[in-house]
Design a protein around this motif. Structure first.
Motif, PDB file in Angstrom:
ATOM      1  N   ILE A 258      49.653  34.241  48.519  1.00 30.74           N
ATOM      2  CA  ILE A 258      48.558  35.330  49.251  1.00 30.74           C
ATOM      3  C   ILE A 258      47.300  34.431  48.906  1.00 30.74           C
ATOM      4  O   ILE A 258      46.950  33.928  47.723  1.00 30.74           O
ATOM      5  N   SER A 259      46.560  34.627  49.842  1.00 29.92           N
ATOM      6  CA  SER A 259      45.067  33.698  49.933  1.00 29.92           C
ATOM      7  C   SER A 259      44.091  34.869  50.285  1.00 29.92           C
ATOM      8  O   SER A 259      44.204  35.784  51.267  1.00 29.92           O
ATOM      9  N   LEU A 260      43.107  34.827  49.439  1.00 25.04           N
ATOM     10  CA  LEU A 260      41.842  35.840  49.750  1.00 25.04           C
ATOM     11  C   LEU A 260      40.784  35.076  50.494  1.00 25.04           C
ATOM     12  O   LEU A 260      40.351  33.930  49.748  1.00 25.04           O
ATOM     13  N   ILE A 261      40.325  35.324  51.507  1.00 25.82           N
ATOM     14  CA  ILE A 261      39.169  34.453  52.187  1.00 25.82           C
ATOM     15  C   ILE A 261      38.357  35.444  52.960  1.00 25.82           C
ATOM     16  O   ILE A 261      38.755  36.550  53.508  1.00 25.82           O
ATOM     17  N   ASP A 262      36.862  34.985  52.950  1.00 22.58           N
ATOM     18  CA  ASP A 262      36.188  35.802  54.082  1.00 22.58           C
ATOM     19  C   ASP A 262      36.164  35.394  55.343  1.00 22.58           C
ATOM     20  O   ASP A 262      36.634  34.366  55.955  1.00 22.58           O
ATOM     21  N   ALA A 263      35.793  36.397  56.129  1.00 26.26           N
ATOM     22  CA  ALA A 263      35.930  36.061  57.813  1.00 26.26           C
ATOM     23  C   ALA A 263      34.730  35.291  58.219  1.00 26.26           C
ATOM     24  O   ALA A 263      34.597  35.001  59.441  1.00 26.26           O
ATOM     25  N   ASP A 264      33.644  34.809  57.568  1.00 25.06           N
ATOM     26  CA  ASP A 264      32.235  34.427  58.099  1.00 25.06           C
ATOM     27  C   ASP A 264      32.482  32.962  58.143  1.00 25.06           C
ATOM     28  O   ASP A 264      31.531  32.155  58.292  1.00 25.06           O
ATOM     29  N   LEU A 265      33.512  32.369  57.591  1.00 33.05           N
ATOM     30  CA  LEU A 265      33.829  30.932  57.722  1.00 33.05           C
ATOM     31  C   LEU A 265      32.989  30.001  56.762  1.00 33.05           C
ATOM     32  O   LEU A 265      32.890  28.840  56.862  1.00 33.05           O
TER      33      LEU A 265
ATOM     34  N   THR B  37      44.125  31.451  46.060  1.00 36.21           N
ATOM     35  CA  THR B  37      45.428  31.507  46.594  1.00 36.21           C
ATOM     36  C   THR B  37      46.410  31.549  45.216  1.00 36.21           C
ATOM     37  O   THR B  37      46.235  30.752  44.367  1.00 36.21           O
ATOM     38  N   PHE B  38      47.381  32.447  45.531  1.00 41.21           N
ATOM     39  CA  PHE B  38      48.171  32.771  44.099  1.00 41.21           C
ATOM     40  C   PHE B  38      49.643  33.093  44.685  1.00 41.21           C
ATOM     41  O   PHE B  38      50.034  33.445  45.929  1.00 41.21           O
ATOM     42  N   ARG B  39      50.404  32.875  43.738  1.00 42.55           N
ATOM     43  CA  ARG B  39      51.823  33.250  44.115  1.00 42.55           C
ATOM     44  C   ARG B  39      51.949  35.010  44.000  1.00 42.55           C
ATOM     45  O   ARG B  39      51.243  35.633  43.614  1.00 42.55           O
ATOM     46  N   ARG B  40      53.223  35.494  44.428  1.00 45.26           N
ATOM     47  CA  ARG B  40      53.470  36.611  44.771  1.00 45.26           C
ATOM     48  C   ARG B  40      53.649  37.647  43.499  1.00 45.26           C
ATOM     49  O   ARG B  40      53.406  38.608  43.534  1.00 45.26           O
ATOM     50  N   SER B  41      54.041  37.044  42.376  1.00 48.27           N
ATOM     51  CA  SER B  41      54.232  37.458  41.096  1.00 48.27           C
ATOM     52  C   SER B  41      52.860  37.842  40.756  1.00 48.27           C
ATOM     53  O   SER B  41      52.688  39.222  40.112  1.00 48.27           O
ATOM     54  N   VAL B  42      51.970  37.116  40.977  1.00 46.26           N
ATOM     55  CA  VAL B  42      50.396  37.462  40.707  1.00 46.26           C
ATOM     56  C   VAL B  42      49.994  38.912  41.330  1.00 46.26           C
ATOM     57  O   VAL B  42      49.459  39.790  40.950  1.00 46.26           O
ATOM     58  N   ARG B  43      50.334  38.654  42.494  1.00 48.79           N
ATOM     59  CA  ARG B  43      49.948  39.779  43.493  1.00 48.79           C
ATOM     60  C   ARG B  43      50.802  41.252  43.142  1.00 48.79           C
ATOM     61  O   ARG B  43      49.927  42.189  43.030  1.00 48.79           O
ATOM     62  N   ASP B  44      51.989  41.032  42.652  1.00 48.31           N
ATOM     63  CA  ASP B  44      52.730  42.325  42.122  1.00 48.31           C
ATOM     64  C   ASP B  44      51.959  43.094  40.916  1.00 48.31           C
ATOM     65  O   ASP B  44      52.063  44.049  40.778  1.00 48.31           O
ATOM     66  N   SER B  45      51.413  41.933  39.969  1.00 42.82           N
ATOM     67  CA  SER B  45      50.942  42.322  38.778  1.00 42.82           C
ATOM     68  C   SER B  45      49.581  43.076  39.070  1.00 42.82           C
ATOM     69  O   SER B  45      49.216  44.131  38.509  1.00 42.82           O
ATOM     70  N   MET B  46      48.752  42.664  40.385  1.00 40.49           N
ATOM     71  CA  MET B  46      47.486  43.095  40.536  1.00 40.49           C
ATOM     72  C   MET B  46      47.571  44.457  41.015  1.00 40.49           C
ATOM     73  O   MET B  46      46.955  45.680  40.945  1.00 40.49           O
ATOM     74  N   LEU B  47      48.777  44.761  41.817  1.00 37.71           N
ATOM     75  CA  LEU B  47      49.009  46.058  42.576  1.00 37.71           C
ATOM     76  C   LEU B  47      49.330  47.245  41.368  1.00 37.71           C
ATOM     77  O   LEU B  47      49.196  48.382  41.571  1.00 37.71           O
ATOM     78  N   GLU B  48      50.008  46.803  40.329  1.00 36.69           N
ATOM     79  CA  GLU B  48      50.242  47.710  39.278  1.00 36.69           C
ATOM     80  C   GLU B  48      48.948  48.062  38.605  1.00 36.69           C
ATOM     81  O   GLU B  48      48.844  49.212  37.937  1.00 36.69           O
ATOM     82  N   MET B  49      47.804  47.484  38.807  1.00 34.55           N
ATOM     83  CA  MET B  49      46.673  47.909  38.344  1.00 34.55           C
ATOM     84  C   MET B  49      46.019  48.825  39.364  1.00 34.55           C
ATOM     85  O   MET B  49      45.082  48.238  40.067  1.00 34.55           O
ATOM     86  N   ALA B  50      46.379  50.025  39.759  1.00 37.93           N
ATOM     87  CA  ALA B  50      45.859  50.762  40.817  1.00 37.93           C
ATOM     88  C   ALA B  50      44.666  51.508  40.284  1.00 37.93           C
ATOM     89  O   ALA B  50      44.559  52.721  40.479  1.00 37.93           O
ATOM     90  N   GLU B  51      43.537  50.828  39.674  1.00 39.71           N
ATOM     91  CA  GLU B  51      42.308  51.766  39.263  1.00 39.71           C
ATOM     92  C   GLU B  51      41.375  51.659  40.379  1.00 39.71           C
ATOM     93  O   GLU B  51      41.465  50.895  41.357  1.00 39.71           O
TER      94      GLU B  51
END
Length: 316
Positions: A89-96, A160-174
């Motif tokens: 998964i990659s986080l990126i802005d739309a403004d290039l 950019t990170f692996r799916r396991s990192v994404r799963d851990s972040m979703l557990e933090m539903a603050e």
């Protein structure tokens, strides 16, 4: 699906098509599948209209999540994480300003280094003024002193990170989210790489000094209880000072017979201790307010419309 690119958009009508074209060019011949997840964060321009055009064309797999109102970038990132199908998964802005070519390099680095979980980018050269640069450096110095986690100076959400990192972040539903702090808190092996931000393709930045200041306060309060301790220490110090002053006044009056002026000293003490009390209550109020909002269990965002290339998941 190898890669999901999460792209929050707020009034980026002039950028979204150019962004998709840049992604297609950057990943031409990459040899793996990827998708782009656009999050329309309550835009007031033609962003949603242009995103629907991109979705209908499907030059590459595209998902569009449109919020019912503006919930903020952090909510957009969370929505993207929930709908991401990729192994990476990659986080990126739309403004290039953050180039898709760097994302392709990040993917390669993750493939070549199985022990690394996150490739995060930080700006090696910033084109901002000295005042803003000073405040940003001060923020990182303060939060790294106060918090139990360490934030990399100048590191952005561009990573950019692996799916396991994404799963851990979703557990933090603050409800009040601070992605830099969340990445630091969940841990994982992270490699930081420098990058140089390009000029915006179109439009102007949505961030200003006051938004950045509020974001900094969110980070400090969200990842440190030190302000509460500071308030307690200030209260203890002023209490001791008041007792010492009281004893001094009594000794001056009873032993030395010095006439102690009353009005000015009383007014000064009232203003001083009153301001300290309000300051302490303000700090406590910030924490209580966030606790109050979290206990409501309101959703982090509300999606008015979700468009996905898997038609079974599409709905309005």
């Amino acid at each position: 699906m190898k890669l999901s690119l999460i792209v929050p958009c707020y009034n980026e009508a002039e950028n979204v098509q150019a962004f998709q074209d840049a992604v297609i060019d950057a990943f031409s011949g990459c040899g793996y599948d990827y998708e782009i997840i656009f999050i329309n964060d309550g835009s007031r321009d033609a962003t949603l209209h242009n995103l629907k055009k991109i979705f209908r064309a499907q030059k590459c797999p595209v998902k569009v999540i449109s919020f019912s109102r503006n919930f903020g970038k952090e909510a957009g990132l969370y929505a993207g994480l929930e709908h991401a199908s990729g192994e990476y998964i990659s986080l990126i802005d739309a403004d290039l300003q953050q180039r898709p070519e760097i994302v392709r390099d990040m993917v390669r680095m993750l493939d070549e280094s199985p022990e690394t979980d996150v490739i995060a980018a930080y700006q090696d050269r910033r084109g901002e003024g000295k005042v803003l640069s000073f405040f940003k450096k001060s923020f990182y110095a303060i939060i790294n002193k106060l918090s139990k986690v360490t934030l990399q100076p100048d590191a952005s959400d561009f990573r950019t990170f692996r799916r396991s990192v994404r799963d851990s972040m979703l557990e933090m539903a603050e409800y009040h989210r601070f992605s830099k702090g969340i990445f630091a808190w969940v841990g994982y092996d992270t490699q930081f790489i420098p990058y140089t931000a390009c000029e915006r393709h179109a439009g102007s930045s949505k961030w200003n000094f006051w938004k950045l200041l509020n974001y900094a306060i969110e980070g400090i309060i969200g990842y440190s209880t030190a302000p509460l301790r500071f308030s307690a220490c200030v209260g203890a110090f002023t209490a001791v000072a008041a007792v010492i002053y009281l004893i001094t006044v009594i000794l001056q009056k009873l032993i030395w017979g010095i006439d102690v002026p009353g009005y000015a000293s009383i007014i000064v003490l009232i203003l001083f201790f009153g301001s300290m009390q309000l300051f302490g209550q303000g700090i406590i109020g910030e924490y209580v307010g966030r606790t109050f909002e979290q206990t409501k269990n309101r959703p982090i965002y509300i999606a008015k419309e979700i468009l996905t290339y898997d038609t079974e998941d599409s709905h309005e």
